[in-house]
Design a protein around this motif. Sequence first.
Motif, PDB file in Angstrom:
ATOM      1  N   CYS A   1     -22.999   9.647  12.454  1.00 27.35           N
ATOM      2  CA  CYS A   1     -21.870   8.477  12.208  1.00 27.35           C
ATOM      3  C   CYS A   1     -21.001   8.597  14.344  1.00 27.35           C
ATOM      4  O   CYS A   1     -20.113   7.908  14.654  1.00 27.35           O
ATOM      5  CB  CYS A   1     -21.036   8.289  11.257  1.00 27.35           C
ATOM      6  N   LEU A   2     -20.400  10.620  14.120  1.00 27.21           N
ATOM      7  CA  LEU A   2     -19.934  10.268  15.208  1.00 27.21           C
ATOM      8  C   LEU A   2     -20.790  10.246  16.219  1.00 27.21           C
ATOM      9  O   LEU A   2     -20.177   9.509  17.854  1.00 27.21           O
ATOM     10  CB  LEU A   2     -19.422  12.013  15.224  1.00 27.21           C
ATOM     11  N   ARG A   3     -21.905  10.408  16.546  1.00 21.51           N
ATOM     12  CA  ARG A   3     -22.608  10.106  17.830  1.00 21.51           C
ATOM     13  C   ARG A   3     -22.494   8.759  18.097  1.00 21.51           C
ATOM     14  O   ARG A   3     -22.618   8.381  19.402  1.00 21.51           O
ATOM     15  CB  ARG A   3     -23.899  10.983  17.752  1.00 21.51           C
ATOM     16  N   GLU A   4     -22.343   8.108  17.351  1.00 27.49           N
ATOM     17  CA  GLU A   4     -22.579   6.645  17.203  1.00 27.49           C
ATOM     18  C   GLU A   4     -21.137   6.017  18.012  1.00 27.49           C
ATOM     19  O   GLU A   4     -21.391   4.897  18.319  1.00 27.49           O
ATOM     20  CB  GLU A   4     -22.843   6.137  16.041  1.00 27.49           C
ATOM     21  N   VAL A   5     -20.034   6.747  17.213  1.00 25.19           N
ATOM     22  CA  VAL A   5     -18.418   5.968  17.854  1.00 25.19           C
ATOM     23  C   VAL A   5     -18.688   6.174  18.645  1.00 25.19           C
ATOM     24  O   VAL A   5     -17.812   6.090  20.051  1.00 25.19           O
ATOM     25  CB  VAL A   5     -18.041   6.846  16.790  1.00 25.19           C
ATOM     26  N   ARG A   6     -18.817   8.086  19.592  1.00 27.68           N
ATOM     27  CA  ARG A   6     -18.779   8.223  21.092  1.00 27.68           C
ATOM     28  C   ARG A   6     -20.200   7.323  21.971  1.00 27.68           C
ATOM     29  O   ARG A   6     -19.217   7.099  23.440  1.00 27.68           O
ATOM     30  CB  ARG A   6     -19.072   9.712  21.182  1.00 27.68           C
ATOM     31  N   GLU A   7     -20.869   7.031  21.580  1.00 23.36           N
ATOM     32  CA  GLU A   7     -21.500   5.875  22.213  1.00 23.36           C
ATOM     33  C   GLU A   7     -20.752   4.132  22.314  1.00 23.36           C
ATOM     34  O   GLU A   7     -21.561   3.680  23.497  1.00 23.36           O
ATOM     35  CB  GLU A   7     -22.789   5.915  21.658  1.00 23.36           C
ATOM     36  N   LEU A   8     -20.704   3.827  21.224  1.00 23.78           N
ATOM     37  CA  LEU A   8     -19.450   2.849  21.287  1.00 23.78           C
ATOM     38  C   LEU A   8     -18.991   2.827  22.473  1.00 23.78           C
ATOM     39  O   LEU A   8     -18.209   1.789  23.446  1.00 23.78           O
ATOM     40  CB  LEU A   8     -19.197   1.968  19.901  1.00 23.78           C
ATOM     41  N   ASN A   9     -17.902   3.560  22.499  1.00 19.55           N
ATOM     42  CA  ASN A   9     -16.704   3.999  23.310  1.00 19.55           C
ATOM     43  C   ASN A   9     -17.544   4.167  24.690  1.00 19.55           C
ATOM     44  O   ASN A   9     -15.995   3.418  25.380  1.00 19.55           O
ATOM     45  CB  ASN A   9     -16.033   5.319  23.055  1.00 19.55           C
ATOM     46  N   ARG A  10     -18.504   4.260  25.397  1.00 22.84           N
ATOM     47  CA  ARG A  10     -19.146   4.885  26.157  1.00 22.84           C
ATOM     48  C   ARG A  10     -19.686   3.125  26.886  1.00 22.84           C
ATOM     49  O   ARG A  10     -19.493   3.376  28.022  1.00 22.84           O
ATOM     50  CB  ARG A  10     -19.836   6.082  26.321  1.00 22.84           C
ATOM     51  N   SER A  11     -19.401   2.585  26.086  1.00 19.89           N
ATOM     52  CA  SER A  11     -20.284   1.469  25.782  1.00 19.89           C
ATOM     53  C   SER A  11     -20.116   0.545  26.845  1.00 19.89           C
ATOM     54  O   SER A  11     -18.546   0.157  26.683  1.00 19.89           O
ATOM     55  CB  SER A  11     -21.367   0.713  24.800  1.00 19.89           C
ATOM     56  N   LYS A  12     -21.172  -0.321  27.370  1.00 18.09           N
ATOM     57  CA  LYS A  12     -20.376  -1.009  28.812  1.00 18.09           C
ATOM     58  C   LYS A  12     -21.551  -2.696  28.356  1.00 18.09           C
ATOM     59  O   LYS A  12     -21.856  -3.264  29.292  1.00 18.09           O
ATOM     60  CB  LYS A  12     -20.564  -1.161  30.497  1.00 18.09           C
TER      61      LYS A  12
ATOM     62  N   LEU B   1     -12.354   5.458  12.355  1.00 18.07           N
ATOM     63  CA  LEU B   1     -12.854   6.107  13.657  1.00 18.07           C
ATOM     64  C   LEU B   1     -13.411   4.848  14.229  1.00 18.07           C
ATOM     65  O   LEU B   1     -13.066   4.083  15.127  1.00 18.07           O
ATOM     66  CB  LEU B   1     -13.663   6.941  14.015  1.00 18.07           C
ATOM     67  N   ARG B   2     -13.743   4.023  12.972  1.00 17.56           N
ATOM     68  CA  ARG B   2     -15.170   1.937  13.421  1.00 17.56           C
ATOM     69  C   ARG B   2     -13.473   1.341  13.968  1.00 17.56           C
ATOM     70  O   ARG B   2     -13.623   0.395  15.111  1.00 17.56           O
ATOM     71  CB  ARG B   2     -15.522   1.669  12.833  1.00 17.56           C
TER      72      ARG B   2
END
Length: 600
Positions: free
Chosen positions: A499-510, A569-570
């Motif tokens: 879930c932490l990895r997915e949060v990080r990816e969502l933060n970077r996502s365009k 985090l979400r």
Amino acid sequence: MLGSLALAWSFWSSAGWLQLCAGLALFLFGMQCLEEGLRELAGGKLEHLLKRSTSTPFKGLLFGTGATFVLQSSTLVSLLTIAFLSTGLIQLAGGIAVLFGANLGATSGIWLLALAGQNLSLSPLALPLLVFGVLASFKGARSKAAGRIVLGIAFIFLGIDQLKEGFTSFGDALDMTAYRAEGLGGQLLFVGIGLALTVVLQSSHATLMLILAALAGGQLGLDQGLALAIGSNVGSSVSTAVVGFLGGNRSGQRLALAHVLFNSLTAIVTIALLAPLTWLVLWLTGLSGLGSNSLLQLALFHSLFNAMGVMLFWPWQTQLARLLRRVLPEQAEPQVLIADVEPQMPTLTRARYLVDSALDSADAAASAVAQELQHLERLSLEVICHALYLPIDQLDGPQVNEALLQARVEPHGLDADTLYQRHIKGVYGDLLSFMGRLELNLDEARQQFWLGSQVAALQLVDAVKDAKHLQKNLSRQLDAPDSALRRRYVELRRHLLLCLREVRELNRSKLPDALWGERLQLLDDQAARFDAGFRQRLFASVRTGELDGLQTSSLMNDLGYCSRIIQSLRNVLLLSEGHELSRQLREVLPQEEAPLIQLR
């Protein structure tokens, strides 16, 4: 205390000195009232104009000139520009052009003061203005701001008259005409005096007012006044430099250095050409029949050497920006904010982006808060990862290292509570302090962003605190021999890391808003399915005797910590398109096209 007593004694000893200081105090207070009233009346229009006016150097020049003419403070315009540059709202090239314009606009003040003349008494005009200014302050906010402007003008008028009377009372006691500013040594002496006066008074206008009053009273020669004016111009950049270097990031420091370079090099060239410039001033005023008016001669000289400085620097703006970037390079952003091995005497992590100059503008403050929330979120994710006894590189990469998930706790594993005290608490405290010190009136959009940012910061802190509680049981169970209980904690560890990895990816996502929202919903669905499935597996293990009631209770509590961490985090996905705070920030700063903040 001793200084105040000495000043009080000097007032008792000399009525002329008291008048001079009182006039200066009234003038400075009037300038402050005028500045505050104009800013309150303008609301956020000044900031919006600044953002729109840096698309080309010429627009930046016009904005700097116009804003300084209206506000009568080149220092304020420079500090506002530093704030916007520090928070990324404008670029360095645009800031340099605004700086040039601010120096040109500063010449308008001395013209207004010089045109007031020595023989015209402004006190009769000031008295009715005081009455109207006070009456206006009893009405609404805009009327109060307008009243502040009127009061500022009234106090400036009173201050000018007091300064005139103070110099007249002194008479020969302050006569400096015998000390000619001849030769380079004499010129530099008076340049230094003008610089020191401006640094002490924090206003080049106040220094120039003193020079004009002394010129009008005959206590100062024109050559001395010209050298003092050069020094006041250099002194005005010192205040900007102090704020830029002490309270700004690399971008703000570059602009502060540009201001010092511009004013200092302009002063050097002016001193080298002082004789021909003086001749030109005398010739031009002679043509217009003002050859005997030293006040207007000083105003003309001030305009000429500032215009000369702009013309000298204008063709070299790009080269100047490159030089500043080379002299003050950007500090490299570390890939990992919290090292795996903490030093013996660690320093408390503090806010990076909350420069005090940003508090002068609601837009700059909002951008600074958004960047600091990014910093706090990066720190929070790393602390939570350390709470799982996993290296930070597991937040990235193509896949999770299963061997690390199954491994025991390393002896040098970092304690989440210690990390919270060292890396989270200081930044969170700085963020709350910064937001609490903002004194500007905010419209509804900015108020919503401010409230949302406070909630987001609190949720990040809550996530870290939940991770602290989770780490206690995790540490004990991961060090135990293989068992059903240990396997369940490994399962929790794996789920939270994914879930932490997915949060990080969502933060970077365009991704576009719709796809980003779908991916966020997928994270929510996966978390909900895991919670339900984990509970079912727990009770199945109870029925088979693999787990007892106490063990199940501990696992249920720790599942709750995991769920709250993920939920917090979400809710704090601040830094990507489609997020509520990003939407609010785009409303506050509508000119931005690209994502305002990008997690690195």
